[in-house]
Design an enzyme around this catalytic site. Structure first.
Site, PDB file in Angstrom:
ATOM      1  CE  LYS A   1      -0.502  -3.652  -5.499  1.00 40.73           C
ATOM      2  NZ  LYS A   1      -1.683  -3.120  -6.192  1.00 40.73           N
TER       3      LYS A   1
ATOM      4  CD  GLU B   1      -8.186   2.635 -12.761  1.00 35.74           C
ATOM      5  OE1 GLU B   1      -7.260   2.949 -13.545  1.00 35.74           O
ATOM      6  OE2 GLU B   1      -8.046   1.777 -11.864  1.00 35.74           O
TER       7      GLU B   1
ATOM      8  CD1 TRP C   1       0.485   0.424   6.095  1.00 34.56           C
ATOM      9  CD2 TRP C   1       1.794  -0.879   4.849  1.00 34.56           C
ATOM     10  NE1 TRP C   1       0.431   0.889   4.815  1.00 34.56           N
ATOM     11  CE2 TRP C   1       1.214   0.115   4.028  1.00 34.56           C
ATOM     12  CE3 TRP C   1       2.655  -1.820   4.275  1.00 34.56           C
ATOM     13  CZ2 TRP C   1       1.470   0.187   2.656  1.00 34.56           C
ATOM     14  CZ3 TRP C   1       2.897  -1.734   2.916  1.00 34.56           C
ATOM     15  CH2 TRP C   1       2.317  -0.743   2.125  1.00 34.56           C
TER      16      TRP C   1
ATOM     17  CB  CYS D   1      -0.691  -2.707  11.721  1.00 34.70           C
ATOM     18  SG  CYS D   1       0.025  -1.137  11.243  1.00 34.70           S
TER      19      CYS D   1
ATOM     20  CG  HIS E   1     -13.789  13.834 -33.160  1.00 32.63           C
ATOM     21  ND1 HIS E   1     -13.992  14.776 -34.141  1.00 32.63           N
ATOM     22  CD2 HIS E   1     -14.343  14.331 -32.038  1.00 32.63           C
ATOM     23  CE1 HIS E   1     -14.627  15.818 -33.616  1.00 32.63           C
ATOM     24  NE2 HIS E   1     -14.852  15.561 -32.345  1.00 32.63           N
TER      25      HIS E   1
ATOM     26  CD  GLU F   1      -4.656  -3.488 -14.195  1.00 30.70           C
ATOM     27  OE1 GLU F   1      -5.663  -2.884 -13.782  1.00 30.70           O
ATOM     28  OE2 GLU F   1      -3.593  -3.550 -13.565  1.00 30.70           O
TER      29      GLU F   1
ATOM     30  CE  LYS G   1      -7.641  -1.792 -11.853  1.00 31.83           C
ATOM     31  NZ  LYS G   1      -6.989  -0.561 -11.637  1.00 31.83           N
TER      32      LYS G   1
ATOM     33  CG  ASN H   1      -3.564  -2.993  13.655  1.00 30.45           C
ATOM     34  OD1 ASN H   1      -2.381  -2.950  13.943  1.00 30.45           O
ATOM     35  ND2 ASN H   1      -4.166  -4.083  13.235  1.00 30.45           N
ATOM     36  N   GLY H   2      -4.420   1.437  13.273  1.00 32.63           N
ATOM     37  CA  GLY H   2      -5.293   2.600  13.108  1.00 32.63           C
ATOM     38  C   GLY H   2      -4.502   3.887  13.179  1.00 32.63           C
TER      39      GLY H   2
ATOM     40  NE  ARG I   1      -3.614  -7.355   9.037  1.00 31.65           N
ATOM     41  CZ  ARG I   1      -4.875  -7.106   9.399  1.00 31.65           C
ATOM     42  NH1 ARG I   1      -5.773  -8.053   9.368  1.00 31.65           N
ATOM     43  NH2 ARG I   1      -5.216  -5.906   9.801  1.00 31.65           N
TER      44      ARG I   1
END
Ligand code: F6R
Length: 624
Positions: free
Chosen positions: A619, A497, A74, A2, A520, A504, A501, A100-101, A27
């Protein structure tokens, strides 16, 4: 996340607040709103969707006045809707709040105020703040005084009493009709800044909102309460004691300000991860009882006792979170878990067992394959779908029977980082709830693990201190063509992962393997100097992982080991080590992923890649 902007000065506030909201659009948000004290009366406009829609609303019904606050929301509590959009008001519409929060104890406060007769009109946690200020104003201004007699010191005192009652994280901006020239701001754990201008002052969630009007900035600390009017700024702590004001002259340009001074959103988001975990844990973890589990996951221990199997579906990074979930849930609860790529699951004709819990994990909640897998499962008579999702009101949350919301804030960098640790956190919390509900963990054991989990954000902050070392290492290794990542047990998915990363954002060839699988086949690709990044933190099978790294070293690899800040037996056999705090093996993926994210970031930076918008990637993958 937010955004907040507040203005008080000698100009018309609405255009300045609207310009601030446009600056905060980066944001991410789902609705927006503004409130202005216009001819002595507080008035607000709110709309779902883009700030431009709010702007059109203002063209039709303008607001005029020198004091105003605005917000881009948000959603965290309650769907994106006009009623849930900020600013929120008290019963009489004389107080407005932007926030916010997350207020952790908002249900408790709301129930208390409802019993006193307060009427609520949204599903948000924020609305309790407006009603609480109203409550304190009435209390402090009682003794026959009308509310309009109460002036700035009483407004301040009412806000001070309000924030003392609030648990959780907040950055707030508050206006009250009874004190029309003043904005009050307060913060705890959510950023809030003040801009000091000429005959005008600003309150905002970040400096980008007012940078074009002033660069003289006061960064508020936790517990600060600030009073702004056209002629000045006063700063207090939560005990009501006056504080010295020290301004910073901010040199950032607009783009740097949006990224909080970081070069890319991805780096900013990597550094936001401790907060993402803290926010996701808020209210979701303790006590490990039916009430909390029902509120956060939508089922109770009666349901949990019936579960025969858990099926997880997700894509990409979220799939790796699901793989960690498999290890963690099986370990803590003993319930068999199966993880599938959503794109495979939807066509796989997996037999549906009667008592299967389907968990769909997605940052965006809009991934076509994940949605299709959920629909497929429903069609085949699956019992309950739990979504783990970062976007309130997204398609996935509408398809699922219940949703656990990761509270990471919008993720802007295409490569997912903070949403991933949010997903891991959700799965850790779920695993502990399931473990206690199934009786595999005693209440005391559950509590012990919960306390370990609560330490994660601080451990993550410590791990982030490796930033400089990793940058130097990545710059040395950035020109190699191929990279291997190794891990075992719950850190095997982190090896995958780490490789994802790097692929990408740097477009380099990288692969992740389970350490034990090397012999193996994959070990054949190791040649002189090939970077091998291995996760060798405290674990029951650490010795086995260390042997896997020695095997790689013996074939000429350049071995970088992520180790626990404790002794291990590999000294001398590795080329570099990155030491992170020691935590439970099953929670360690939230830490071990950090050096790998930073490594990928700095390799890509050294190669001059477009980090926030890597080639060929989007995205949100809303098509098959
Ligand atoms: C990787 C990445 C993708 C997403 C995947 C799923 O950094 O961002 O692999 O994780 O496309 O997206 P969501 O989580 O939105 O379903």
């Amino acid at each position: 996340m937010c955004g907040i902007i507040g203005y008080v000065g000698d100009k018309d506030s609405a255009p300045i607040v609207m310009a601030g909201l446009r600056r905060l659009e980066y944001r991410g948000y789902d609705s927006a709103g503004i409130a202005v004290i216009s001819k002595g009366r507080l008035q607000r406009r709110r709309s779902v969707g883009k700030v431009e829609l709010l702007s059109k609303m203002l063209e039709e019904e303008p607001l005029k006045g020198n004091v105003g606050i605005g917000h881009t929301r948000w959603a965290t509590h309650g769907k994106p809707s006009q009623d849930n959009a900020h600013p929120h008001t008290d019963c009489g519409g004389k107080i407005v709040v932007v926030h916010n929060g997350i207020i952790e104890n908002y249900i408790e406060i709301r129930e208390r105020l409802q019993a006193e007769g307060h009427k609520f009109s949204s599903e948000t946690d924020t609305e309790v703040i407006a009603h609480l200020v109203e409550h304190h104003l009435k209390r402090l201004g009682s003794g026959g005084k009308a509310l309009s007699d109460v002036t700035e010191p009483l407004f301040f005192e009412a806000v001070r009493q309000t924030v003392r009652e609030m648990e959780g994280a907040y950055a707030v901006g508050i206006l009250w009709e009874g004190c029309p020239g003043t904005i009050i701001g307060a913060r705890k754990q959510s950023p809030l800044v003040v801009g000091a201008g000429q005959g005008e002052n600003f309150l905002a969630s970040d400096v980008s909102a007012f940078l074009e009007r002033t660069r003289k900035v006061l960064f508020l600390d936790d517990g600060d309460i600030v009073l702004l009017n056209a002629s000045g700024i006063k700063l207090f702590n939560v005990d009501g004691k006056k504080r010295e004001i020290s301004y910073t002259n901010v040199q950032w340009d607009q783009t740097m300000a949006e990224k909080g001074g970081y070069k890319h959103f991805m780096l900013k988001e990597i550094h936001e991860q401790p907060t993402a975990v803290e926010d996701t844990l808020r209210g979701a973890l303790l006590p490990l009882d039916d009430k909390t589990m029902k509120a956060e996951f939508g089922f109770d221990s009666e349901f949990v006792k019936k579960i025969e199997k858990i099926q997880i579906v997700a894509c990409g990074t979220a799939y790796h979170a699901g793989m960690v979930g498999e290890y963690v849930i099986e370990h803590f609860s003993g319930i068999p878990v199966h993880v599938d790529l959503a794109s495979e699951f939807r066509y796989r004709e997996a037999p549906v067992r009667k008592n299967t819990l389907l968990i769909a994990i997605s940052q965006s909640g809009e991934t076509a394959d994940t949605l299709a897998a959920v629909r497929e499962n429903k069609k085949n008579g699956g019992v309950h779908t739990l979504a783990i999702c970062n976007v309130v009101g997204s398609s996935l949350t509408r398809e699922a029977q219940s949703t656990f919301h990761t509270r990471c804030g919008p993720e802007i960098g295409v490569a997912s980082t903070k949403a991933f640790v949010g997903q891991l956190t959700a799965l850790f919390v779920l695993a502990l709830h399931l473990g206690v509900a199934r009786g595999r963990l005693s209440a005391d054991e559950g509590l012990k693990y919960a306390h370990e989990l609560l330490k994660l954000p601080q451990f993550m902050r410590d791990a982030l201190k490796l930033d400089g070392d990793i940058k130097a290492m990545a710059e040395r290794l950035a020109q190699r063509g191929h990279y291997l990542f190794l891990g075992r047990n719950a850190n095997y998915p982190i090896a995958l992962e780490g490789a994802l990363k790097l692929k990408e954002i740097s477009y380099l060839h990288a692969e992740g393997f389970a350490g034990g699988e090397m012999k193996h086949g994959p070990i054949a690709i190791i040649d002189e100097g090939m970077p091998v990044l291995g996760i060798a933190v405290k674990s029951q099978i650490l010795d086995k992982m260390l042997s896997n790294l020695q095997e790689a070293k013996a074939r000429g690899a350049h071995v970088v080991a992520i180790v626990s800040q404790s002794k291990h037996k590999l000294k001398g056999d590795i080329d570099a080590e990155l030491a992170i705090p020691v935590t439970d093996e099953y929670f360690s993926p939230a830490l071990t992923v950090i050096p790998l994210q930073l490594f990928a970031y700095y390799v890509a930076a050294a190669r001059g890649c477009d980090i926030d918008k890597p080639r060929n990637l989007a995205k949100s993958v809303t098509v098959e």
